[in-house]
Design an enzyme around this catalytic site. Structure first.
Site, PDB file in Angstrom:
ATOM      1  N   HIS A  30       0.833  -1.202   0.000  1.00  0.00           N
ATOM      2  CA  HIS A  30       0.000   0.000   0.000  1.00  0.00           C
ATOM      3  C   HIS A  30       0.875   1.262   0.000  1.00  0.00           C
ATOM      4  CE1 HIS A  30      -2.954  -3.085   0.645  1.00  0.00           C
ATOM      5  NE2 HIS A  30      -2.317  -3.446   1.740  1.00  0.00           N
ATOM      6  N   GLU A  50      -1.894   0.055   8.036  1.00  0.00           N
ATOM      7  CA  GLU A  50      -1.010  -0.957   7.447  1.00  0.00           C
ATOM      8  C   GLU A  50       0.086  -0.296   6.621  1.00  0.00           C
ATOM      9  OE1 GLU A  50      -1.173  -4.879   4.472  1.00  0.00           O
ATOM     10  OE2 GLU A  50      -2.993  -3.720   4.894  1.00  0.00           O
ATOM     11  N   HIS A  68       3.323  -6.930   4.476  1.00  0.00           N
ATOM     12  CA  HIS A  68       1.919  -6.612   4.735  1.00  0.00           C
ATOM     13  C   HIS A  68       1.543  -6.948   6.169  1.00  0.00           C
ATOM     14  CE1 HIS A  68       0.326  -5.800   0.616  1.00  0.00           C
ATOM     15  NE2 HIS A  68       1.396  -6.486   0.261  1.00  0.00           N
ATOM     16  N   GLU A  86       2.495 -11.619   5.589  1.00  0.00           N
ATOM     17  CA  GLU A  86       1.450 -11.021   6.426  1.00  0.00           C
ATOM     18  C   GLU A  86       1.922 -11.183   7.867  1.00  0.00           C
ATOM     19  OE1 GLU A  86      -1.110  -9.407   5.395  1.00  0.00           O
ATOM     20  OE2 GLU A  86      -1.558 -10.085   3.350  1.00  0.00           O
TER      21      GLU A  86
END
Length: 294
Positions: A84, A121, A176, A258
């Site tokens: 992101h 995030e 992430h 993650e």
């Protein structure tokens, strides 16, 4: 007093300049010593010796080069893909446009998730990526980030893949944090599935990407003390997916990490902790390093 204390009038070490002939240095010292030995007062009492005992070869300090710094990843290229972008929130139209991921079309990017307290995030992934970059560079790797909050939004998922491909990276890691339900805890590493369609062909990277992911999962658990996800991957910490453009379009080994679930309060407490984020970076770096050195 330290052995090399230069303030001592009784005993001084003779420092030999690198490359100076040893014989000439010792001869000069001997001459000076004999001259002082010959000097005495009228009463026959000798003047205190200026040089003290004659220096021997063991007293001569030779210059030695410093030990080389270990750089096990010298010559290796790693691309870090911070998930992101903090600016995505201000560019909904741009990040919602569809891009080709080989098998179908998907949104350029998303804003990512956040903790209940508002820690995003995008902020998390940049922080961990900076720490990871430092650790890998110390080992000699050439490191590139796909974004460093240095652009208004994105890049889109297809461009993220192209950055790693263009760098001919030996490994690409996309950082992430998940946004699953409360009670879902732990980390997992996403691996590319075998995909072949349109611009996507993961045939050559499935094997090496799995090897990379397995090493990261192992080292991440050791470094952070956290367990593999209890809600995905069957406790292995690994998940194979075919719907991620960043993996489908990659031509070099690549995985997504993650690091935890931002929507679970216990995981969120870890993800917002500076010391834990350093451990997360250390775990990822150790996994990348062991993979590249195998």
């Amino acid at each position: 007093m330290h052995d090399d204390d230069s303030s001592s009038p009784v005993r001084r070490k003779l420092v030999l300049t690198v490359g100076a002939p040893l014989a000439a240095t010792l001869a000069a010292a001997l001459a000076g010593w004999l001259a002082w030995q010959a000097m005495s007062s009228d009463g026959g009492e000798r003047v205190p010796k200026a040089l003290g005992p004659l220096p021997v070869a063991s007293d001569v300090v030779q210059g030695t080069p410093p030990a080389p710094v270990a750089r096990p990843l010298a010559g290796k290229t790693v691309v870090i893909d911070p998930g992101h972008n903090p600016g995505n929130f201000d560019h909904p139209r741009e990040i919602n446009r569809l891009v080709d991921i080989g098998t179908n079309r998907k949104e350029c990017d998303t804003t990512g998730t956040s903790t209940n307290s508002g820690y995003t995030e995008a902020a998390f992934t940049l922080d961990v990526s900076h720490r990871l970059r430092t650790l890998l560079q110390k080992q000699g790797a050439t490191v590139t980030l796909t974004q460093d909050a240095d652009r208004p939004y994105g890049p889109c998922i297809d461009e993220r893949a192209r950055i790693g491909n263009a760098a001919k990276a030996d490994a690409v890691v996309s950082v992430h944090a998940d946004g699953s339900g409360t009670g879902n805890r732990g980390f997992h590493v996403i691996l590319p599935a075998l995909v072949k369609g349109g611009a996507a062909d993961t045939t050559r990277i499935v094997g090496p990407s799995r090897a990379l992911g397995e090493r990261i999962a192992r080292e991440f658990a050791l470094a952070t003390g956290t367990a593999p996800a209890n809600y995905i991957g069957g406790g292995t910490g690994l998940d194979v997916r075919k719907d991620l453009g960043g993996l489908n379009l990659s031509t070099v080994p690549k995985v997504f990490v993650e690091c935890g679930n931002m929507r679970d309060p216990k995981d969120a407490a870890l993800l917002t902790d500076t010391a834990w984020r350093q451990k997360a970076a250390q775990g990822i770096a150790a996994g990348v390093s062991t993979y590249l050195r195998d």
